[in-house]
Write a protein that holds these residues in place. Sequence first.
Motif, short mmCIF file in Angstrom:
data_model
loop_
_atom_site.label_atom_id
_atom_site.label_comp_id
_atom_site.label_asym_id
_atom_site.label_seq_id
_atom_site.Cartn_x
_atom_site.Cartn_y
_atom_site.Cartn_z
N ILE A 13 0.53 -1.47 -0.23
CA ILE A 13 -0.33 -0.20 -0.02
C ILE A 13 1.03 1.39 -0.12
O ILE A 13 1.48 1.86 0.99
CB ILE A 13 -0.72 0.22 1.30
N GLY A 14 1.10 2.10 -0.82
CA GLY A 14 1.77 3.60 -0.89
C GLY A 14 3.21 2.90 -1.72
O GLY A 14 3.65 1.85 -1.92
N THR A 15 3.58 4.13 -2.73
CA THR A 15 4.67 3.75 -2.89
C THR A 15 5.34 5.04 -2.93
O THR A 15 5.97 6.10 -4.26
CB THR A 15 4.59 3.84 -5.01
N GLY A 16 5.29 5.44 -1.60
CA GLY A 16 6.37 6.46 -1.24
C GLY A 16 8.17 5.80 -1.13
O GLY A 16 8.50 4.68 -1.67
N ALA A 17 8.61 6.31 -0.41
CA ALA A 17 10.15 5.55 -0.52
C ALA A 17 9.97 4.00 0.33
O ALA A 17 10.99 2.71 -0.04
CB ALA A 17 10.99 5.94 0.61
N ALA A 18 9.28 4.21 0.96
CA ALA A 18 9.50 1.97 1.40
C ALA A 18 8.34 1.66 0.52
O ALA A 18 9.01 0.55 1.03
CB ALA A 18 8.27 2.36 2.81
N GLY A 19 7.95 2.05 0.07
CA GLY A 19 6.64 0.81 -0.94
C GLY A 19 7.51 0.69 -1.66
O GLY A 19 7.55 -0.74 -2.40
N LEU A 20 8.16 1.66 -2.75
CA LEU A 20 8.96 1.05 -3.35
C LEU A 20 10.57 0.09 -3.33
O LEU A 20 10.36 -0.65 -3.42
CB LEU A 20 9.81 2.15 -4.31
N CYS A 21 10.95 0.19 -1.67
CA CYS A 21 11.69 -0.88 -0.75
C CYS A 21 11.13 -2.04 -1.44
O CYS A 21 11.85 -2.66 -1.21
CB CYS A 21 12.56 -0.02 0.01
N ALA A 22 9.99 -2.61 -0.77
CA ALA A 22 9.21 -3.16 -0.64
C ALA A 22 9.07 -4.05 -1.87
O ALA A 22 9.57 -5.56 -2.29
CB ALA A 22 7.47 -3.00 0.01
N LEU A 23 8.73 -3.72 -3.05
CA LEU A 23 9.06 -3.92 -3.82
C LEU A 23 10.55 -4.28 -4.52
O LEU A 23 10.33 -5.71 -5.42
CB LEU A 23 8.05 -2.96 -5.49
N ARG A 24 10.95 -3.64 -4.28
CA ARG A 24 12.50 -3.87 -4.82
C ARG A 24 13.07 -4.90 -4.49
O ARG A 24 13.35 -5.80 -5.11
CB ARG A 24 13.32 -2.56 -4.88
N HIS A 25 12.46 -5.26 -3.33
CA HIS A 25 12.96 -6.86 -2.36
C HIS A 25 12.59 -7.87 -2.91
O HIS A 25 12.79 -9.19 -3.20
CB HIS A 25 13.36 -6.73 -0.97
N LEU A 26 10.74 -7.32 -2.76
CA LEU A 26 9.78 -8.85 -3.83
C LEU A 26 10.70 -9.35 -4.41
O LEU A 26 10.05 -10.40 -4.95
CB LEU A 26 8.27 -8.30 -2.94
N ALA A 27 10.52 -8.07 -5.86
CA ALA A 27 10.97 -8.62 -7.11
C ALA A 27 12.68 -9.45 -7.15
O ALA A 27 12.64 -10.28 -8.13
CB ALA A 27 11.40 -7.69 -7.81
N THR A 28 12.89 -9.37 -6.30
CA THR A 28 14.32 -10.81 -6.79
C THR A 28 13.62 -11.96 -5.69
O THR A 28 14.66 -13.02 -5.81
CB THR A 28 15.79 -10.34 -4.93
N GLU A 29 12.78 -12.32 -5.56
CA GLU A 29 11.63 -13.66 -5.55
C GLU A 29 11.16 -13.98 -6.16
O GLU A 29 9.64 -13.97 -5.85
CB GLU A 29 11.96 -13.43 -4.05
N PRO A 30 11.18 -13.78 -7.48
CA PRO A 30 10.09 -13.97 -8.71
C PRO A 30 9.20 -15.20 -8.31
O PRO A 30 8.12 -15.44 -8.87
CB PRO A 30 10.00 -14.02 -9.85
N ILE A 340 16.14 -2.42 5.52
CA ILE A 340 16.57 -4.15 6.28
C ILE A 340 15.06 -4.35 7.35
O ILE A 340 14.92 -5.42 6.88
CB ILE A 340 17.07 -3.09 7.42
N GLN A 341 13.98 -3.24 7.41
CA GLN A 341 12.53 -3.86 7.77
C GLN A 341 11.49 -4.73 6.64
O GLN A 341 11.46 -6.33 6.95
CB GLN A 341 11.81 -2.81 8.14
N VAL A 342 12.17 -4.41 5.66
CA VAL A 342 11.41 -4.95 4.32
C VAL A 342 11.92 -6.42 4.16
O VAL A 342 11.57 -7.25 4.09
CB VAL A 342 12.03 -3.86 2.66
N GLN A 343 13.39 -6.94 4.00
CA GLN A 343 14.43 -7.71 3.93
C GLN A 343 14.19 -8.76 5.36
O GLN A 343 13.04 -9.64 4.81
CB GLN A 343 16.14 -7.72 4.06
N TYR A 344 13.23 -8.41 6.35
CA TYR A 344 13.10 -8.99 7.63
C TYR A 344 11.45 -9.26 7.27
O TYR A 344 11.86 -10.45 7.83
CB TYR A 344 13.15 -8.22 8.66
#
Length: 442
Positions: A13-30, A340-344
């Motif tokens: 939910i949301g694509t500020g810096a936090a949401g973009l960071c979540a997408l970036r790391h989710l994308a490493t696990e297609p 860090i939070q996103v990866q955890y």
Amino acid sequence: MPAAERKLRVCVIGTGAAGLCALRHLATEPAVFEFEAFEQTDHIGGTWVYNESIGVDAKNQLPIHSSMYESLRTNLPSVIMNFPDWRKMGNGEKSCISHSEVLSYLEDYTNHFDLRKYITFNTSVETVQPICSVRCTDPATLVTSSVANRRIWKIKIKNVLNRTVVEREFDAVFCCNGHFFEPNVPPIPGIQRFPGIVMHSHDYRKPHPFTGKTILVLGAASSGADIGIELTGYARHVYLSHNNPRLISALPANMTEVMGVTGVEGNRFILKDGTSLFADAFLYCTGYKYSFPFLDETCGITVDDNYVHPLYRHMINVEHPTMCFVGIPLVVVPFPMFHIQVQYFIASLKGNVRLPSKDIMLQDALCKSPLKRRAHRLADNQWEYNDGLARDGGFEPLPPFYKAGYSAWKIQRSRNLMHYKDAKFVIDDDGESVQIIPNDNT
Ligand code: FAD
């Protein structure tokens, strides 16, 4: 693919810096995740998207999200604002950069990691509800559990342009809706009858409306100090009202630090020490309230005086651990912490991290501060927090220059609040230590 192996569906939910960071790391696990983000505006970047207007956005009829003002320069050296895996922001010459430079950085990050394809713009998340009324699945069992057992989240999204609403289902949710858009406005007896300008810093864009005025700025954290100093170039006089020891060593001639405010009668503000002063403009720089208007009460999250409860490690919903909140901690360096939070959380969804029992998580979620509104304030503890998440999640911690840079910058800021942003900030060749090189002003 057998049902049990179907990819996990994740909503951001949301694509500020936090949401973009979540997408970036989710994308490493297609192979593991199927994911998408919903963004209510037509931009990535969240609060860094400067909007000259205030109130309601004419394009989408939503309250304006960004709290940026025209002249804003970052209060941290941009080198330590970088995500560790995309260190393109800032150089030694110019430590604190403009909001548009931060936005360009986030656009580069989005393009480099090819994230736009996962985002649906002009789409606001209206409600989030766990389908089960009991505790949602332990994330560690998600990957192996059958789809039927995943306790899917029901999410209602609205196209803000044509107003159509649809319902979607996901296995996990990243709440990345930002925390600096809902103004905190403490009650001040008599303020309704004050005849001058009254504004919250959320709506402050430019100093010109305050030209020639005597202004009382309430609050001297980042925005109060920054805006107060900017206004001295335009106002007759600026009173910076706060309850801390004296903040600014060499005050401009037309600025005075005064105690907190207890009330106002006409144009006269009464201060905590019993004195009073005249002002014809009043600016609340009193911060923001955490707000998650889309969370159904069955999500189990409450906000009490800015204490978001119950969150394990300031991020995971203890009642439903397949929901996380990125960016709750205060007085931190946000982008690297998001990383860090996103990866955890991703490690927990993949089963690489086994979350403790509910009782232990509830214990961790208790407010450790005497004041609830300070429950998520980490300050110098942020490094231990980040390192602990990285260690337990089994991924790379932050490089040491972040901590060294933050500590050195804190001293630099306290020495010279007027000009601290003009110093140069350089990371030494060892990658661990930093140098702050003052210029003529600093
Ligand atoms: P946001 O940037 O607020 O993004 C949230 C996004 O979610 C927005 O795009 C919003 O439209 C979207 N959204 C919200 N609700 C919904 C919904 N229901 N459905 C769909 N989309 C939704 N940090 C620094 O590191 N350095 C600084 O110098 C600095 N200065 C700052 C100055 C100001 C004035 C402010 C307000 C903040 C500053 N920050 C600074 C902190 C900054 O907020 C964080 O660095 C970071 O950008 C926050 O990112 P975010 O993704 O959590 O939130």
